[in-house]
Structures are given as structure tokens and as C-alpha cells.
Design a protein around this motif. Structure first.
Motif, mmCIF file in Angstrom:
data_model
loop_
_atom_site.group_PDB
_atom_site.id
_atom_site.type_symbol
_atom_site.label_atom_id
_atom_site.label_comp_id
_atom_site.label_asym_id
_atom_site.label_seq_id
_atom_site.Cartn_x
_atom_site.Cartn_y
_atom_site.Cartn_z
ATOM 1 N N HIS A 63 4.780 1.973 -4.491
ATOM 2 C CA HIS A 63 5.196 3.159 -5.243
ATOM 3 C C HIS A 63 5.360 4.385 -4.345
ATOM 4 O O HIS A 63 6.129 5.283 -4.668
ATOM 5 C CB HIS A 63 4.200 3.446 -6.366
ATOM 6 C CG HIS A 63 4.306 2.469 -7.485
ATOM 7 N ND1 HIS A 63 3.512 1.355 -7.568
ATOM 8 C CD2 HIS A 63 5.154 2.414 -8.539
ATOM 9 C CE1 HIS A 63 3.850 0.665 -8.637
ATOM 10 N NE2 HIS A 63 4.842 1.275 -9.238
ATOM 11 N N GLY A 64 4.672 4.421 -3.223
ATOM 12 C CA GLY A 64 4.838 5.528 -2.283
ATOM 13 C C GLY A 64 6.268 5.628 -1.770
ATOM 14 O O GLY A 64 6.844 6.715 -1.683
ATOM 15 N N ARG A 65 6.869 4.486 -1.455
ATOM 16 C CA ARG A 65 8.265 4.480 -1.002
ATOM 17 C C ARG A 65 9.210 4.891 -2.126
ATOM 18 O O ARG A 65 10.186 5.607 -1.908
ATOM 19 C CB ARG A 65 8.656 3.114 -0.472
ATOM 20 C CG ARG A 65 8.020 2.798 0.844
ATOM 21 C CD ARG A 65 8.592 1.538 1.420
ATOM 22 N NE ARG A 65 7.904 1.188 2.645
ATOM 23 C CZ ARG A 65 8.364 0.322 3.506
ATOM 24 N NH1 ARG A 65 9.500 -0.296 3.287
ATOM 25 N NH2 ARG A 65 7.687 0.046 4.598
ATOM 26 N N MET A 94 0.836 -1.177 0.000
ATOM 27 C CA MET A 94 0.000 0.000 0.000
ATOM 28 C C MET A 94 0.882 1.241 0.000
ATOM 29 O O MET A 94 1.961 1.237 0.562
ATOM 30 C CB MET A 94 -0.898 0.018 1.238
ATOM 31 C CG MET A 94 -1.855 -1.156 1.325
ATOM 32 S SD MET A 94 -3.103 -1.143 0.043
ATOM 33 C CE MET A 94 -4.054 0.275 0.471
ATOM 34 N N ALA A 95 0.400 2.269 -0.640
ATOM 35 C CA ALA A 95 1.111 3.538 -0.671
ATOM 36 C C ALA A 95 0.170 4.637 -0.208
ATOM 37 O O ALA A 95 -1.024 4.607 -0.492
ATOM 38 C CB ALA A 95 1.605 3.844 -2.079
ATOM 39 N N ARG A 96 0.690 5.615 0.502
ATOM 40 C CA ARG A 96 -0.089 6.773 0.921
ATOM 41 C C ARG A 96 0.455 7.964 0.160
ATOM 42 O O ARG A 96 1.612 8.337 0.325
ATOM 43 C CB ARG A 96 0.038 6.996 2.421
ATOM 44 C CG ARG A 96 -0.811 8.143 2.898
ATOM 45 C CD ARG A 96 -0.762 8.244 4.424
ATOM 46 N NE ARG A 96 -1.671 9.248 4.890
ATOM 47 C CZ ARG A 96 -1.341 10.519 5.080
ATOM 48 N NH1 ARG A 96 -0.116 10.915 4.842
ATOM 49 N NH2 ARG A 96 -2.229 11.389 5.499
ATOM 50 N N LEU A 97 -0.364 8.544 -0.690
ATOM 51 C CA LEU A 97 0.048 9.682 -1.493
ATOM 52 C C LEU A 97 -0.677 10.922 -1.003
ATOM 53 O O LEU A 97 -1.893 10.913 -0.816
ATOM 54 C CB LEU A 97 -0.267 9.423 -2.973
ATOM 55 C CG LEU A 97 0.328 8.129 -3.536
ATOM 56 C CD1 LEU A 97 -0.169 7.899 -4.951
ATOM 57 C CD2 LEU A 97 1.837 8.194 -3.501
ATOM 58 N N ALA A 98 0.051 12.017 -0.804
ATOM 59 C CA ALA A 98 -0.543 13.237 -0.268
ATOM 60 C C ALA A 98 -1.333 14.004 -1.315
ATOM 61 O O ALA A 98 -2.310 14.662 -0.993
ATOM 62 C CB ALA A 98 0.556 14.132 0.305
ATOM 63 N N LEU A 99 -0.945 13.916 -2.573
ATOM 64 C CA LEU A 99 -1.634 14.667 -3.621
ATOM 65 C C LEU A 99 -1.501 13.915 -4.940
ATOM 66 O O LEU A 99 -0.401 13.541 -5.331
ATOM 67 C CB LEU A 99 -1.016 16.063 -3.784
ATOM 68 C CG LEU A 99 -1.547 16.897 -4.933
ATOM 69 C CD1 LEU A 99 -2.971 17.335 -4.671
ATOM 70 C CD2 LEU A 99 -0.660 18.098 -5.163
ATOM 71 N N VAL A 100 -2.621 13.680 -5.593
ATOM 72 C CA VAL A 100 -2.623 13.045 -6.903
ATOM 73 C C VAL A 100 -3.599 13.823 -7.768
ATOM 74 O O VAL A 100 -4.730 14.073 -7.367
ATOM 75 C CB VAL A 100 -3.061 11.567 -6.827
ATOM 76 C CG1 VAL A 100 -3.120 10.952 -8.206
ATOM 77 C CG2 VAL A 100 -2.121 10.787 -5.936
#
Length: 95
Positions: A48-50, A1-7
Motif C-alpha cells: 500500500h505504500g507504493r 512491506m510499506a513505509r508510511l511517514a505519518l499515520v
């Protein structure tokens, strides 16, 4: 899992571009026997977050990655496989 702040798919973010085509990858290795025996819902996914965090860290002063392309690369080595989340984008600084 990835946590993205803005997409966003729209160019709404204005940032000073510090470097173009910054690449980074985050990889892990798995044993094919344990992968085969593990239930599918317990699968380990490419993060992909990392990889995005690693790409931003490569450019001093950068705090955002724009125009990002993401990939997953799987390499097979006998009973082991290496899975990599790869990203390529423009590193920038928000105002």
C-alpha cells in the motif's frame, strides 16, 4: 512491506486539499504453482505504500494523502493471480 511517514486516526494534520477521491493501485502477478510451493513466511504482500506514492504523484503539487481507504484486490487467471494494493483518498499539500 510499506513505509508510511505519518499515520493518524485523529484529524491533526492540516493540509490544503487539492483533489478528492484520488485512486491508485500497485499490482503484481504471481504463478500459482510457485505460490503453492513457497513457504508462507516468504509470501509477497500487497504494498500500500507504493500505491499511496502513486496516488500522490497523480496530483501536481500534492505531498500528502488524507482520509485514505485501503483495499487488496486479487484476480484469478488460470494458473496466475494478480494482486493489487488499492488506495483512495484526498490529495493535499502541507503548509
Amino acid at each position: 512491506m510499506a513505509r508510511l511517514a505519518l499515520v493518524s486516526v485523529r484529524p491533526t494534520v492540516r493540509a490544503e486539499i487539492l483533489a478528492h477521491d484520488v485512486e491508485a493501485a500497485w499490482c503484481f502477478t504471481e504463478n500459482l504453482i510457485s505460490v503453492t510451493l513457497r513457504p508462507p513466511w516468504r509470501a509477497r504482500l500487497a504494498d500500500h505504500g507504493r500505491a499511496i506514492g502513486l496516488a500522490i504523484d497523480r496530483v501536481p503539487g500534492a505531498d500528502v494523502l488524507l482520509n485514505v481507504d485501503t483495499y487488496v484486490r486479487v484476480e484469478q487467471y488460470g494458473l496466475f493471480q494478480r494482486i493489487c494494493a488499492q488506495v483512495v483518498g484526498d490529495a493535499g499539500k502541507l503548509p
